[in-house]
Design a protein around this motif. Structure first.
Motif, PDB file in Angstrom:
ATOM      1  N   ALA A  90      91.893  32.937  -3.016  1.00  0.00           N
ATOM      2  CA  ALA A  90      91.260  32.595  -4.373  1.00  0.00           C
ATOM      3  C   ALA A  90      91.538  34.073  -5.124  1.00  0.00           C
ATOM      4  N   LEU A  91      91.289  35.160  -4.423  1.00  0.00           N
ATOM      5  CA  LEU A  91      92.010  36.360  -5.295  1.00  0.00           C
ATOM      6  C   LEU A  91      93.294  36.490  -5.453  1.00  0.00           C
ATOM      7  N   LEU A  92      94.101  35.807  -4.718  1.00  0.00           N
ATOM      8  CA  LEU A  92      95.557  35.565  -4.996  1.00  0.00           C
ATOM      9  C   LEU A  92      95.857  34.922  -6.209  1.00  0.00           C
ATOM     10  N   THR A  93      94.964  33.509  -6.379  1.00  0.00           N
ATOM     11  CA  THR A  93      94.985  33.122  -7.571  1.00  0.00           C
ATOM     12  C   THR A  93      94.617  33.738  -8.758  1.00  0.00           C
ATOM     13  N   VAL A  94      93.616  34.474  -8.560  1.00  0.00           N
ATOM     14  CA  VAL A  94      93.166  35.379  -9.907  1.00  0.00           C
ATOM     15  C   VAL A  94      94.105  36.395 -10.261  1.00  0.00           C
ATOM     16  N   ALA A  95      94.592  37.120  -9.196  1.00  0.00           N
ATOM     17  CA  ALA A  95      95.490  38.193  -9.533  1.00  0.00           C
ATOM     18  C   ALA A  95      97.020  37.370 -10.018  1.00  0.00           C
ATOM     19  N   ALA A 182      98.409  27.720  -4.331  1.00  0.00           N
ATOM     20  CA  ALA A 182      96.883  28.331  -4.005  1.00  0.00           C
ATOM     21  C   ALA A 182      95.801  27.432  -4.273  1.00  0.00           C
ATOM     22  N   VAL A 183      95.804  26.589  -5.208  1.00  0.00           N
ATOM     23  CA  VAL A 183      94.662  25.704  -5.527  1.00  0.00           C
ATOM     24  C   VAL A 183      94.836  24.554  -4.388  1.00  0.00           C
ATOM     25  N   ALA A 184      95.925  24.081  -4.321  1.00  0.00           N
ATOM     26  CA  ALA A 184      96.172  22.888  -3.308  1.00  0.00           C
ATOM     27  C   ALA A 184      95.487  23.530  -2.121  1.00  0.00           C
ATOM     28  N   ILE A 185      95.829  24.897  -1.640  1.00  0.00           N
ATOM     29  CA  ILE A 185      95.433  25.303  -0.241  1.00  0.00           C
ATOM     30  C   ILE A 185      93.965  25.338  -0.102  1.00  0.00           C
ATOM     31  N   MET A 186      93.396  25.814  -1.366  1.00  0.00           N
ATOM     32  CA  MET A 186      91.921  26.057  -1.376  1.00  0.00           C
ATOM     33  C   MET A 186      91.138  24.772  -1.215  1.00  0.00           C
ATOM     34  N   VAL A 187      91.911  23.434  -1.727  1.00  0.00           N
ATOM     35  CA  VAL A 187      91.474  22.186  -1.680  1.00  0.00           C
ATOM     36  C   VAL A 187      91.494  21.734  -0.439  1.00  0.00           C
ATOM     37  N   LEU A 188      92.503  21.988   0.310  1.00  0.00           N
ATOM     38  CA  LEU A 188      92.695  21.332   1.505  1.00  0.00           C
ATOM     39  C   LEU A 188      92.049  21.827   2.738  1.00  0.00           C
ATOM     40  N   THR A 189      91.856  23.317   2.552  1.00  0.00           N
ATOM     41  CA  THR A 189      91.553  24.051   3.677  1.00  0.00           C
ATOM     42  C   THR A 189      90.027  23.680   4.202  1.00  0.00           C
ATOM     43  N   PRO A 190      89.249  23.476   3.375  1.00  0.00           N
ATOM     44  CA  PRO A 190      87.855  23.046   4.108  1.00  0.00           C
ATOM     45  C   PRO A 190      87.855  21.568   4.794  1.00  0.00           C
ATOM     46  N   LEU A 191      88.891  20.856   4.300  1.00  0.00           N
ATOM     47  CA  LEU A 191      89.080  19.603   4.849  1.00  0.00           C
ATOM     48  C   LEU A 191      89.534  19.585   6.427  1.00  0.00           C
ATOM     49  N   VAL A 192      90.523  20.311   6.662  1.00  0.00           N
ATOM     50  CA  VAL A 192      90.986  20.351   7.950  1.00  0.00           C
ATOM     51  C   VAL A 192      90.928  21.295   8.771  1.00  0.00           C
ATOM     52  N   ILE A 193      90.243  22.636   8.360  1.00  0.00           N
ATOM     53  CA  ILE A 193      90.234  23.568   9.313  1.00  0.00           C
ATOM     54  C   ILE A 193      88.549  23.962   9.249  1.00  0.00           C
ATOM     55  N   LYS A 194      88.025  24.194  10.351  1.00  0.00           N
ATOM     56  CA  LYS A 194      86.622  24.465  10.515  1.00  0.00           C
ATOM     57  C   LYS A 194      86.395  26.053  10.517  1.00  0.00           C
TER      58      LYS A 194
END
Length: 489
Positions: A90-95, A182-194
């Motif tokens: 998320a910070l990378l996206t803002v930066a 980065a947005v795609a990673i933030m969307v997918l991460t909660p779905l596939v990684i505990k």
């Protein structure tokens, strides 16, 4: 047996999805790093930075990236790796948005500082999640090999694509290209990684965190800016950190952990590999442009081909570690990286014969370098509990960040020790060969099997063994399967 299956046969669908996201994030970060390097001259012009001030664009990133990596690696262990990983992305996206819209030097440098923090937050957490997603040692070595291949490919692709992207569009796209990924990673991460399991009752070692972070910042600043005062302050703070950890009830870095041969010598091998690679790249770039009078684009092509082919080394290295052990592969990879620069000592002022030596040498050197990088990562993270992987990967990442930061200044000083550029480059190569040979000998001795009996609590790292093989593992009377990962759905 399971050990003889391929990685794809050993991994579940949930694991594959998790690895896809984590490896994609690592690839994005490596591409981003090299694209921004290519865009640096145009970037400076766009915000009014003079040529003399351009190094601040790199330093603004390097200081937080190196200084805070160890701290955030430990924070990820204590407060949740997925949480830290998402925070970093998320910070990378803002930066990236800030950097792309920068209209002056202050905005650009602020964006680079935030990118450095994002790197320090995301990479140790991503590496720890990557390692704990796969429990089988052989499969883990192959996954880390694939990660090394993607990192190598990312740096090369970024350099090749970055020039075209910046030329066709604008330097701002070197920042903006990160945002959709980065947005795609933030969307997918909660779905596939505990989320990782957090240890109960363990608090952050604040005095240790303050001293080591301040010490690393001072050291990196001292090397980047060639400030002896900063180097001395950094050394004093690191010494203070060591004494703090001796007395701390819950140290930021266990000194017992640092004394493990695989942690100590694995990270040393990583530092040597990255210092020498960044130094040689700097020396050859200087030689090709100042002595052979080659254009920057042509110089990039000379590095690009070998860099892409070296991606194969990551995949092969993972398999070789599973078969021969990390000690052998690390030593051979470093040796190959060092000895393949010997032909570069024969380069002269003629372009064609010199390139006939440089190009094949780079193919072999990059192959050895990527092999060594994969091997040092496996070495420095093996034989540890999952609860320590954030710290271990933080140390491994820190080794890389520091090495990349100091490699160019060291080689620059060696080249400057001679009045002629060609003589200076040859002298730097000679020093590298000697350092590699000495380092390989030290690592080989440091990682030797000391013959400690394998008891119930002995880990592979404590016995100084390579990655366990099927023949070396002791069969249990009643196999109790461990959860494949705490990080996959």
């Amino acid at each position: 047996m399971a050990e003889n299956q391929s990685t794809s046969e050993q991994l579940s669908s949930a694991q594959k999805l998790a690895l896809f996201v984590l490896l994609g994030a690592q690839f994005m970060l490596s591409v981003d790093f090299s694209i921004l390097n290519v865009a640096l001259p145009r970037m400076g012009e766009g915000v009014g930075l003079s040529l003399a001030d351009l190094p601040w664009v790199a330093s603004a990133y390097a200081l937080p990236a190196a200084g805070f990596t160890l701290l955030f690696g430990r924070i990820a262990d204590l407060f949740g790796r997925r949480r830290l990983f998402l925070t970093g992305i998320a910070l990378l996206t803002v930066a990236s948005l800030l950097g792309g819209f920068a209209t002056n030097a202050a905005m650009l440098l602020s964006a680079r500082v935030l990118q450095g923090f994002a790197n320090a937050i995301a990479i140790p957490a991503a590496m720890a999640l990557l390692i704990t997603t796969v429990s089988d040692e052989r499969a883990r070595a192959r996954v880390l090999g694939l990660n090394g291949a993607l990192l190598s490919g990312g740096f090369t692709v970024g350099a090749l694509v970055g020039g075209s992207l910046v030329s066709a569009l604008d330097w701002r796209w070197a920042f903006w290209i990160n945002v959709p990924v980065a947005v795609a990673i933030m969307v997918l991460t909660p779905l596939v990684i505990k989320e990782s399991v957090r240890p109960a009752g363990v608090k952050l070692d604040v005095p240790g965190a303050v001293t080591v972070t301040a010490g690393l910042l001072a050291l990196v600043y001292g090397v980047s800016m060639q400030s002896w005062i900063a180097l001395v302050v950094g050394a004093v703070l690191i010494a203070a950190f060591w004494f703090v950890e001796l007395k701390a009830k819950a140290p930021l870095v266990s000194l017992t952990l640092l004394n493990r041969p695989n942690i100590k010598w694995g990270n040393y091998g990583g530092i040597v590999a990255f210092v020498m690679a960044s130094g040689v790249n700097f020396g050859l770039t200087l030689y090709m442009q100042d002595v052979l009078k080659m254009a920057p684009f042509t110089t990039g092509l000379v590095f690009g081909g070998p860099g892409l082919v070296a991606v194969v080394a990551g995949v092969i290295a993972g398999r070789m570690i599973g078969r021969y052990g990390y000690r052998n592969v690390l030593a051979v990879g470093l040796l190959a990286q060092g000895l393949t620069t010997v032909p570069l000592l024969l380069t002269g002022t003629s372009t064609t014969p010199s390139l006939a030596l440089i190009v094949p040498s780079l193919f072999l050197m990059y192959f050895g370098h990527v092999t060594a990088v994969v091997a040092y990562t496996v070495t420095a993270t093996s034989g540890l509990d999952d609860s320590q992987q954030g710290l271990a990967t933080g140390l491994a990442t820190l080794a890389q960040q520091i090495a990349v930061t100091i490699g160019i200044p060291i080689f620059g000083a060696l080249v400057a020790a001679r009045t002629d550029v060609l003589d200076g480059v040859h002298f730097a190569m000679q020093v590298q060969i000697v350092v590699i040979l000495v380092s390989v000998a030290l690592i080989w001795i440091g990682l030797r099997d000391r013959g400690v009996p394998a008891g119930p609590s002995s880990s592979a790292a404590e016995r100084q063994e390579p990655v366990p093989t099927a023949e070396a593992q002791q069969p249990a009377p009643v196999p109790v399967p461990r959860k494949v990962s705490e990080n996959t759905v």
